[in-house]
Write a protein that holds these residues in place. Sequence first.
Motif, PDB file in Angstrom:
ATOM      1  N   LEU A   1       0.877  -1.185   0.000  1.00 61.15           N
ATOM      2  CA  LEU A   1       0.000   0.000   0.000  1.00 61.15           C
ATOM      3  C   LEU A   1       0.910   1.228   0.000  1.00 61.15           C
ATOM      4  N   ASP A   2       0.366   2.370  -0.409  1.00 58.41           N
ATOM      5  CA  ASP A   2       1.164   3.582  -0.212  1.00 58.41           C
ATOM      6  C   ASP A   2       1.327   3.805   1.291  1.00 58.41           C
ATOM      7  N   SER A   3       0.194   3.834   2.024  1.00 52.81           N
ATOM      8  CA  SER A   3       0.236   4.013   3.471  1.00 52.81           C
ATOM      9  C   SER A   3      -1.011   3.373   4.063  1.00 52.81           C
ATOM     10  N   THR A   4      -0.839   2.564   5.090  1.00 51.99           N
ATOM     11  CA  THR A   4      -2.019   1.947   5.731  1.00 51.99           C
ATOM     12  C   THR A   4      -2.886   3.025   6.365  1.00 51.99           C
TER      13      THR A   4
ATOM     14  N   LEU B   1       5.696  14.521  12.317  1.00 52.90           N
ATOM     15  CA  LEU B   1       6.450  15.712  11.926  1.00 52.90           C
ATOM     16  C   LEU B   1       6.778  15.696  10.432  1.00 52.90           C
ATOM     17  N   LYS B   2       5.835  15.164   9.665  1.00 56.24           N
ATOM     18  CA  LYS B   2       5.942  15.110   8.190  1.00 56.24           C
ATOM     19  C   LYS B   2       7.156  14.305   7.699  1.00 56.24           C
ATOM     20  N   ARG B   3       7.670  13.432   8.558  1.00 53.32           N
ATOM     21  CA  ARG B   3       8.775  12.582   8.123  1.00 53.32           C
ATOM     22  C   ARG B   3       8.225  11.392   7.341  1.00 53.32           C
ATOM     23  N   ALA B   4       9.100  10.790   6.517  1.00 56.63           N
ATOM     24  CA  ALA B   4       8.708   9.548   5.843  1.00 56.63           C
ATOM     25  C   ALA B   4       8.990   8.387   6.798  1.00 56.63           C
ATOM     26  N   TRP B   5       8.239   7.303   6.660  1.00 57.32           N
ATOM     27  CA  TRP B   5       8.517   6.089   7.449  1.00 57.32           C
ATOM     28  C   TRP B   5       8.921   5.006   6.462  1.00 57.32           C
ATOM     29  N   HIS B   6      10.201   4.709   6.432  1.00 61.34           N
ATOM     30  CA  HIS B   6      10.740   3.709   5.499  1.00 61.34           C
ATOM     31  C   HIS B   6      10.087   2.361   5.812  1.00 61.34           C
TER      32      HIS B   6
ATOM     33  N   THR C   1       4.790   2.059   0.250  1.00 59.17           N
ATOM     34  CA  THR C   1       5.647   2.844  -0.644  1.00 59.17           C
ATOM     35  C   THR C   1       5.738   4.310  -0.185  1.00 59.17           C
ATOM     36  N   GLN C   2       4.750   4.752   0.606  1.00 62.71           N
ATOM     37  CA  GLN C   2       4.797   6.137   1.095  1.00 62.71           C
ATOM     38  C   GLN C   2       4.377   6.206   2.557  1.00 62.71           C
ATOM     39  N   GLY C   3       5.037   5.363   3.358  1.00 60.36           N
ATOM     40  CA  GLY C   3       4.733   5.346   4.787  1.00 60.36           C
ATOM     41  C   GLY C   3       5.001   6.718   5.389  1.00 60.36           C
ATOM     42  N   ARG C   4       4.090   7.138   6.263  1.00 57.34           N
ATOM     43  CA  ARG C   4       4.212   8.481   6.847  1.00 57.34           C
ATOM     44  C   ARG C   4       4.531   8.403   8.325  1.00 57.34           C
ATOM     45  N   GLY C   5       5.424   9.303   8.793  1.00 57.71           N
ATOM     46  CA  GLY C   5       5.757   9.380  10.203  1.00 57.71           C
ATOM     47  C   GLY C   5       5.292  10.703  10.788  1.00 57.71           C
TER      48      GLY C   5
ATOM     49  N   GLY D   1       8.924  -5.527   7.873  1.00 55.13           N
ATOM     50  CA  GLY D   1       8.424  -4.738   8.998  1.00 55.13           C
ATOM     51  C   GLY D   1       6.938  -4.997   9.218  1.00 55.13           C
ATOM     52  N   LEU D   2       6.428  -4.424  10.287  1.00 58.19           N
ATOM     53  CA  LEU D   2       4.988  -4.516  10.572  1.00 58.19           C
ATOM     54  C   LEU D   2       4.379  -3.130  10.388  1.00 58.19           C
ATOM     55  N   TYR D   3       3.388  -3.034   9.520  1.00 58.04           N
ATOM     56  CA  TYR D   3       2.748  -1.752   9.213  1.00 58.04           C
ATOM     57  C   TYR D   3       1.237  -1.937   9.291  1.00 58.04           C
ATOM     58  N   LEU D   4       0.633  -1.304  10.261  1.00 61.80           N
ATOM     59  CA  LEU D   4      -0.827  -1.459  10.351  1.00 61.80           C
ATOM     60  C   LEU D   4      -1.477  -0.184  10.886  1.00 61.80           C
TER      61      LEU D   4
END
Length: 263
Positions: free
Chosen positions: A16-19, A49-54, A43-47, A59-62
Motif C-alpha cells: 500500500l502507499d500508506s495503511t 512531523l511530516k517525516r517519511a517512514w521507510h 511505498t509512502q509510509g508516513r511518520g 516490517g509490521l505496518y498497520l
Amino acid sequence: MIPADFTPKISSHDTLDSTNTKARELAAQGASEGTVVWARQQTQGRGRLKRAWHSPEGGLYLSVLLYPKDPRRLTDLSILTGVALAQAVKESLPKQVAVSVKWPNDCLLNWKKVGGILCESLGEEFFHLCVVGIGLNVNIPETELASFRNNPFSATSFQVATGAGHDVVKIRDRLLSKLFNMYRVYHQDGFPHVQYLWERNCEMIGKKVELRDSGWRDLPAGDTVGATVGTCLGIDEAGAIVLSNAKGERHTYHTGEITCFWP
Ligand code: BTN
C-alpha cells in the motif's frame, strides 16, 4: 466500545502507499470501529512531523480505526497505543533486551527506536474518526536501517537486536490484542490508569533528557536553540511530559520530541 472477545476484521495487502491513508478511506466509507488495515510493505509510509517512514518488506505496518468517546483527546490514544506497543515488544523478545516507551509515542529497544505511532483524526465534522498507525521494525536488516537515520534516535529492529528472524503475523496479532485491551482499560478506568502503565513502561523516568521543540536548530560555534534539558518526571493527566530543571522546578510540555537521554 470494543468487546472483550473482539476479533478484528483485517484488510490485508501486499503493498500500500500508506495503511493510514487506506484506513482513512475506509473510515470515510463507514467502516466499523476496530477495523484493521495491514500491509507487508508501504511505498509512502508516513511518520510524525511530516517525516517519511521507510517501510520495506519484513516490517509490521498497520492502522486501526478507533472512534473514542472524547476524540479531542487524540494524545490519549497515542499514549495508550505506546503502552500496548511496548507490552507487545517485551512479550515477543527475550527478557535481557531493554524496552521502553519514549515520549510522546515511540518504542525503544536497547535505547534505539524500533517502533513509532502516527495518530490522525479525519478532521472537520469527522474528527471523532481516528486512525492509529503503527510501524515496527521486525525483520529489517542493518543495511535498511540507514534509511531511518533522519530520526534523532538511531534505529534498530528485532532482527538486528536478536540476530534472528521473527514471526510478523504473530507479533501483529499480539499487538492488536494488547491495543484493544488498553483501549478497554481506557474506557473503563479512564486516562489515569493508562498514565500509570505508561510510566511503568518508561525507562527514562528519573533520568536526564533533552526535549527539542519545533524551533530547534544548530547555531554557529556548536550552540543550539529550542532544546530543554531536564529530569524526566513522567507524564501528566493530559499526556504532556513533565520535566524538572536544575532548580527542581517542574515544567510541562505538550509538544516536542525527546532526542537524547543520559542513563
Ligand atoms: C513516527 O514515529 O514518526 C510514526 C511512524 C508511524 C508509521 C506507521 S507504519 C503504519 C502507518 N502507516 C503510515 O503511513 N504510518 C504509520
